[in-house]
Design a protein around this motif. Structure first.
Motif, PDB file in Angstrom:
ATOM      1  N   GLY A 109       0.784  -1.228   0.000  1.00  0.00           N
ATOM      2  CA  GLY A 109       0.000   0.000   0.000  1.00  0.00           C
ATOM      3  C   GLY A 109       0.811   1.270   0.000  1.00  0.00           C
ATOM      4  N   GLY A 110       2.134   1.167   0.208  1.00  0.00           N
ATOM      5  CA  GLY A 110       2.959   2.364   0.279  1.00  0.00           C
ATOM      6  C   GLY A 110       2.986   3.160  -1.010  1.00  0.00           C
ATOM      7  N   GLU A 111       2.886   2.476  -2.157  1.00  0.00           N
ATOM      8  CA  GLU A 111       2.954   3.158  -3.447  1.00  0.00           C
ATOM      9  C   GLU A 111       1.797   4.129  -3.645  1.00  0.00           C
ATOM     10  OE1 GLU A 111       3.549   0.413  -6.680  1.00  0.00           O
ATOM     11  OE2 GLU A 111       4.724  -0.926  -5.393  1.00  0.00           O
ATOM     12  N   ALA A 112       0.695   3.917  -2.954  1.00  0.00           N
ATOM     13  CA  ALA A 112      -0.449   4.817  -3.084  1.00  0.00           C
ATOM     14  C   ALA A 112      -0.149   6.205  -2.546  1.00  0.00           C
ATOM     15  CB  ALA A 112      -1.661   4.232  -2.354  1.00  0.00           C
ATOM     16  N   TYR A 113       0.944   6.337  -1.773  1.00  0.00           N
ATOM     17  CA  TYR A 113       1.286   7.620  -1.161  1.00  0.00           C
ATOM     18  C   TYR A 113       2.438   8.320  -1.888  1.00  0.00           C
ATOM     19  CZ  TYR A 113      -1.766   6.165   2.628  1.00  0.00           C
ATOM     20  OH  TYR A 113      -2.860   5.781   3.360  1.00  0.00           O
ATOM     21  N   PHE A 114       2.822   7.806  -3.047  1.00  0.00           N
ATOM     22  CA  PHE A 114       3.851   8.467  -3.834  1.00  0.00           C
ATOM     23  C   PHE A 114       3.318   9.790  -4.385  1.00  0.00           C
ATOM     24  CE2 PHE A 114       6.722   4.691  -5.305  1.00  0.00           C
ATOM     25  CZ  PHE A 114       6.922   4.357  -3.976  1.00  0.00           C
TER      26      PHE A 114
END
Length: 319
Positions: free
Chosen positions: A132-137
């Motif tokens: 889910g970290g990529e959603a905060y790029f």
């Protein structure tokens, strides 16, 4: 009876103030009543018709005013504003409160919003899962500062992050596992780390340091402690995911500084092995990684050997 007495005292204060300033039932009291056109019978003052009429009129006007003010406030959306610099009160229109935005209407600050809670089994509010970290790029190369209008790069040349973790120590039997630090199982140690995963405080703090430098959710959101997949799992997987996100954002390790704080076990014999694991996992060189260790001078749970903790400072550079 109470209100009748209070009403009488109010009227006497209004129309016979002199009489109320002297002791009652005295010659000066009755003289004051007479001078203010208020008669009396025996020891009980008797208000004149004009005084009663005036008091009734004042009471009626006051009640009408209070009722009108209450009706106005309850039916109007107007309110008094704080006095302005011109030292006077101004009336301003207050807009009605609007309903808070739902999850479906929230504009996430970094990229696409994570999937709704109901679509990801087992995740709690705030959890995003290990991917889910990529959603905060960032979604653009620059963003505008709201206060000044200045354009800033979303990916600066250098980023810095700090991670910290602490875990309780107990017997191996109670913990259900041994003591792992920096991917190394401490030899000849009768203590175990109480944790959902393997409880590696060095890897946990290092992961959070990288995630923090990138401005991403923390390790607990990416790897929730209620997910059975991570029960007893090697924490190297957490570091590898943080490194993947780092490299995908176009960064690499510039420097890593680790500080272990523990009374026991002793980690000097395994320092080089821990450092080698960090170098390998983060795709960097030994000159950019440092590990320090210190005791807690026998103070609190860490000093008593009931817990251990770790700090990690991470510096990233743009590739």
């Amino acid at each position: 009876i109470f209100f009748r007495v209070q009403f009488f005292r109010l009227v006497m204060h209004m129309y016979a103030p002199n009489a109320m300033r002297v002791p009652p039932c005295t010659n000066q009291y009755y003289a004051a009543l007479e001078s203010e056109h208020v008669g009396y019978t025996g020891s009980q003052p008797q208000l004149s018709l004009s005084a009663v009429a005036r008091a009734s009129l004042c009471t009626l006007v006051a009640l009408t005013g209070f009722f009108a003010c209450g009706l106005y406030v309850s039916t109007s959306q107007r309110g008094l504003a704080v006095p302005s610099s011109q030292s006077h009160w101004t009336v301003t229109t207050v807009k009605p409160l609007q309903a808070l935005p739902t999850t479906s209407s929230v504009v996430w600050p970094r990229g696409t919003a994570p999937q709704p809670q109901t679509q990801i089994a087992g995740l709690r509010d705030g959890d995003v899962g290990e991917r889910g970290g990529e959603a905060y790029f960032p979604t653009s190369d620059t963003e505008t500062v709201a206060a000044t209008g200045e354009e800033l790069n979303t990916e600066p040349a250098i980023r810095i992050g700090h991670g910290w973790d602490i875990h309780r120590l107990s017997s191996v039997e109670e913990a259900g596992q041994g003591c792992v630090i920096g991917g190394v199982t401490v030899p000849n140690c009768d203590l175990g780390v109480v944790a959902h995963s393997d409880g590696d405080v060095l890897y946990h703090s290092l992961t959070d340091g990288i995630l923090g430098a990138l401005g991403l959710p923390d390790i607990g959101q990416l790897f929730p402690d209620n997910d059975p997949r991570w029960r007893g799992a090697a924490s190297e997987a957490f570091v590898e995911e943080a490194r993947r996100l780092m490299e995908k954002r176009g960064y690499r390790i510039m420097n890593v500084d680790i500080t272990l704080v523990l009374q026991k076990p002793r980690v000097a014999p395994i320092k080089e092995a821990m450092k080698a694991n960090i170098v390998r996992t983060l795709h960097t060189i030994p000159a950019r990684v440092n590990i320090k260790a210190r005791t807690h001078e026998k103070v609190d749970s860490i000093g008593e050997g009931r817990a251990l903790s770790c700090h990690a400072v991470v510096l990233l550079e743009r590739i």
